[in-house]
Motif scaffolding. Structure first.
Motif, PDB file in Angstrom:
ATOM      1  N   THR A 233      74.832  61.917  64.461  1.00 30.39           N
ATOM      2  CA  THR A 233      75.725  62.269  63.367  1.00 30.39           C
ATOM      3  C   THR A 233      76.923  63.052  63.896  1.00 30.39           C
ATOM      4  O   THR A 233      76.980  63.424  65.067  1.00 30.39           O
ATOM      5  CB  THR A 233      74.983  63.119  62.325  1.00 30.39           C
ATOM      6  OG1 THR A 233      74.446  64.275  62.968  1.00 30.39           O
ATOM      7  CG2 THR A 233      73.861  62.320  61.679  1.00 30.39           C
TER       8      THR A 233
ATOM      9  N   LYS B 144      78.522  58.896  52.708  1.00 29.53           N
ATOM     10  CA  LYS B 144      77.548  59.272  53.740  1.00 29.53           C
ATOM     11  C   LYS B 144      77.793  58.548  55.064  1.00 29.53           C
ATOM     12  O   LYS B 144      77.356  58.998  56.114  1.00 29.53           O
ATOM     13  CB  LYS B 144      76.114  59.036  53.267  1.00 29.53           C
ATOM     14  CG  LYS B 144      75.754  57.596  52.928  1.00 29.53           C
ATOM     15  CD  LYS B 144      74.313  57.533  52.434  1.00 29.53           C
ATOM     16  CE  LYS B 144      73.874  56.102  52.127  1.00 29.53           C
ATOM     17  NZ  LYS B 144      72.465  56.053  51.672  1.00 29.53           N
TER      18      LYS B 144
ATOM     19  N   LEU C  58      77.851  59.542  59.769  1.00 33.06           N
ATOM     20  CA  LEU C  58      77.034  58.745  60.690  1.00 33.06           C
ATOM     21  C   LEU C  58      77.895  58.264  61.842  1.00 33.06           C
ATOM     22  O   LEU C  58      78.846  57.513  61.665  1.00 33.06           O
ATOM     23  CB  LEU C  58      76.429  57.537  59.965  1.00 33.06           C
ATOM     24  CG  LEU C  58      75.613  56.588  60.841  1.00 33.06           C
ATOM     25  CD1 LEU C  58      74.371  57.296  61.372  1.00 33.06           C
ATOM     26  CD2 LEU C  58      75.222  55.338  60.060  1.00 33.06           C
TER      27      LEU C  58
ATOM     28  N   ILE D 284      69.417  54.419  55.962  1.00 32.66           N
ATOM     29  CA  ILE D 284      69.327  55.819  56.360  1.00 32.66           C
ATOM     30  C   ILE D 284      69.223  56.695  55.110  1.00 32.66           C
ATOM     31  O   ILE D 284      69.933  56.493  54.124  1.00 32.66           O
ATOM     32  CB  ILE D 284      70.554  56.214  57.195  1.00 32.66           C
ATOM     33  CG1 ILE D 284      70.545  55.403  58.508  1.00 32.66           C
ATOM     34  CG2 ILE D 284      70.581  57.703  57.485  1.00 32.66           C
ATOM     35  CD1 ILE D 284      71.771  55.560  59.337  1.00 32.66           C
TER      36      ILE D 284
ATOM     37  N   VAL E 273      69.697  60.271  53.331  1.00 32.57           N
ATOM     38  CA  VAL E 273      70.515  61.469  53.460  1.00 32.57           C
ATOM     39  C   VAL E 273      70.019  62.504  52.452  1.00 32.57           C
ATOM     40  O   VAL E 273      69.912  62.232  51.256  1.00 32.57           O
ATOM     41  CB  VAL E 273      72.005  61.165  53.216  1.00 32.57           C
ATOM     42  CG1 VAL E 273      72.832  62.437  53.330  1.00 32.57           C
ATOM     43  CG2 VAL E 273      72.497  60.128  54.209  1.00 32.57           C
TER      44      VAL E 273
ATOM     45  N   TYR F 132      70.206  63.702  58.005  1.00 31.37           N
ATOM     46  CA  TYR F 132      70.127  62.244  58.056  1.00 31.37           C
ATOM     47  C   TYR F 132      68.792  61.857  58.704  1.00 31.37           C
ATOM     48  O   TYR F 132      68.423  62.401  59.750  1.00 31.37           O
ATOM     49  CB  TYR F 132      71.283  61.675  58.879  1.00 31.37           C
ATOM     50  CG  TYR F 132      72.587  61.599  58.122  1.00 31.37           C
ATOM     51  CD1 TYR F 132      73.204  60.380  57.897  1.00 31.37           C
ATOM     52  CD2 TYR F 132      73.187  62.737  57.620  1.00 31.37           C
ATOM     53  CE1 TYR F 132      74.406  60.295  57.199  1.00 31.37           C
ATOM     54  CE2 TYR F 132      74.383  62.673  56.921  1.00 31.37           C
ATOM     55  CZ  TYR F 132      74.993  61.448  56.711  1.00 31.37           C
ATOM     56  OH  TYR F 132      76.171  61.365  56.009  1.00 31.37           O
TER      57      TYR F 132
END
Length: 486
Positions: free
Chosen positions: A249, A264, A268, A284, A286, A302
């Motif tokens: 991240t 989001k 990433l 993924i 979050v 994450y």
């Protein structure tokens, strides 16, 4: 009286052969003399021969002559026939192995004597040297000798083949993880019996273990014993590799504002699955919230779980900063006048966008206008909306004031004469600029008119001064030149 002499013999059949024998006495039955008394065979003559080794029909004549000279004869046939002796065998194929067995009876079909009657195997001589553990071709000889000495051998071929039993493994690669499963049946591709036929792989025994959660190289041995006792084995290699799953991240910096948005995907940097292939953001999870309209630091977590159950977690944050958009203005006072000037951007000192970068003048909107030649107070508004939708407004006040410029003079009296002098500065009393500051007599002061100091008269001289705003002020001095009284 008639003779009672006679002779009698019988036909016979014998089987030809090396040991077959025939004697004339074999076919003789009886003979009598003239009185009817038995006669010994030694008194009988025979003609003809028999070859007991060669099939055929052989006539033999028996003759007896009594004491009166009367002959008596009998002819018979001795038939020599070929032997009906024989042995029938069969060929056979075996698979070599510890459990493989062979007996002479296995390849014996039948046997017959000279007359064609069945003969038991026990009466047959067998010559064999069959090794059931060693592949090869072996000849077995079966021999029966009949009563005539005929010995006709028969052979059987026993073929001992190598077992085709085989274990066919298959190597594999697993990715370590909580969800990774392994079974011994996974790595056996095929199992063949001694004949090369595929059979159920569950008949193979597996030794060795695999920990699908721990990377490493594992060997599993598969063993199988075929129907002939041959044991075969093979090894499969199972490679357990670490997951190539990853999650990286990055911190995201935003400027708060009505139009600021956060996704989001922004935090990433990269994510890969267990095979190293890119992962979609939808896979993924979050945890945490972000308010992009309000300044603050928002922590996020994450998480991604790959196909083998390996979980990867990374913390990150979104820093929402207040906009750096700003307009700095300055108030201004202008002295009204023909030469006073004002531009809409004169009162903007500095303007920056949301990131603090300078703005050009044309990016800022100006509302309002000042009239520099007209006394009054004017409000000018400077406006700018940054990239995040934050509106920035800053006013500036422009005061247009009356000039403070002025000039004053004094009157004077002179006595006419050749020696009388007059200087314009003599009648200049003072002047002030637009801001009320004193102005000394200089080239900024102009005069209109002159004085003849030798000629009595009243002279008017006008003094003028123009300030920076273009406003002109003036004053007139009266200079009186009088005649001398001398």
């Amino acid at each position: 009286m008639a003779s009672q002499g006679s002779i009698n013999a019988a036909d016979s059949t014998i089987v030809a052969g090396p040991t077959a024998q025939w004697s004339a006495k074999d076919n003789f039955l009886t003979a009598t003399d003239e009185h009817g008394n038995s006669v010994d065979f030694s008194q009988v003559q025979t003609s003809g021969t028999v070859d007991a080794k060669t099939p055929g029909v052989y006539p033999i004549t028996y003759t007896y002559t009594d004491s009166q000279g009367t002959p008596f004869t009998k002819t018979i046939n001795v038939t020599v026939v070929a032997s009906k002796e024989g042995v029938v065998t069969k060929d056979e194929t075996l698979i070599a192995g510890p459990k493989t067995q062979w007996q002479s009876k296995d390849d014996f079909v039948s046997a017959a004597d000279a007359d064609g009657n069945a003969v038991d195997l026990s009466q047959v001589a067998v010559s064999a040297n069959v090794d059931t553990n060693t592949p090869g071709k072996y000849v077995v000889t079966y021999t029966y000798t009949d009563k005539s000495g005929n010995a006709i051998p028969a052979t059987a071929e026993v073929t001992v083949l190598k077992s085709k039993a085989a274990v066919v493994p298959q190597d594999s690669t697993l990715i370590a993880g909580p969800n990774t499963m392994w079974s011994s049946k996974d790595n056996i591709a095929d199992l063949l019996d001694e004949y090369g036929n595929s059979i159920d792989t569950s008949q193979a025994m597996a030794s060795g273990s695999v920990n699908p959660q721990k990377p490493g190289t594992y060997s599993v041995t598969y063993s199988y014993t075929d129907g002939q006792g041959n044991q075969v084995s093979n090894v499969a290699t199972i490679t357990v590799v670490a997951s190539q799953g990853s999650l990286t991240t990055q911190t995201v910096n935003l400027v708060a504002g009505p139009q600021t948005q956060w996704y989001k995907q922004q935090n990433l940097k990269s994510a890969t699955d267990e095979h190293g292939h890119p992962v979609n953001i939808d896979q993924i999870t979050v945890t945490g919230t972000v308010n992009p309209h309000q300044a603050g630091t928002y922590p996020l977590t994450y998480s991604y779980t790959d196909g083998q159950g390996n979980t990867f977690t990374q913390p990150t944050e979104v820093i929402v900063s207040a906009s750096k958009a700003k307009i700095q203005t300055m108030d201004e006072t202008i002295v009204a006048g023909p030469q006073s000037r004002w531009s809409s951007y004169d009162n903007m000192v500095k303007a920056t966008d949301e990131d603090g970068n300078p703005l050009s003048a044309n990016q800022v909107m100006v509302t309002g206008r000042a009239h520099p030649s007209k006394v009054g107070t004017y409000t000018i508004t400077y406006s700018y909306t940054d990239g995040q939708g934050n509106p920035i407004t800053q006013p500036a006040t422009v005061k247009v004031v009356q000039t403070q410029a002025s000039i004053s003079t004094t009157d004077s009296t002179l006595i006419a004469g050749p020696n009388t002098k007059w200087n314009p500065a003599s009648n200049f009393a003072g002047a002030k600029d637009k801001d009320g500051n004193p102005v000394s007599y200089s080239s900024q002061i102009s005069t209109n008119g002159g004085v003849d100091t030798e000629k009595p008269n009243t002279y008017l001289v006008t003094y003028s001064y123009q300030d920076e705003a273009g406003n002109t002020v003036s004053s007139t001095a009266k200079i009186t030149v009088v005649a001398s009284q001398g």
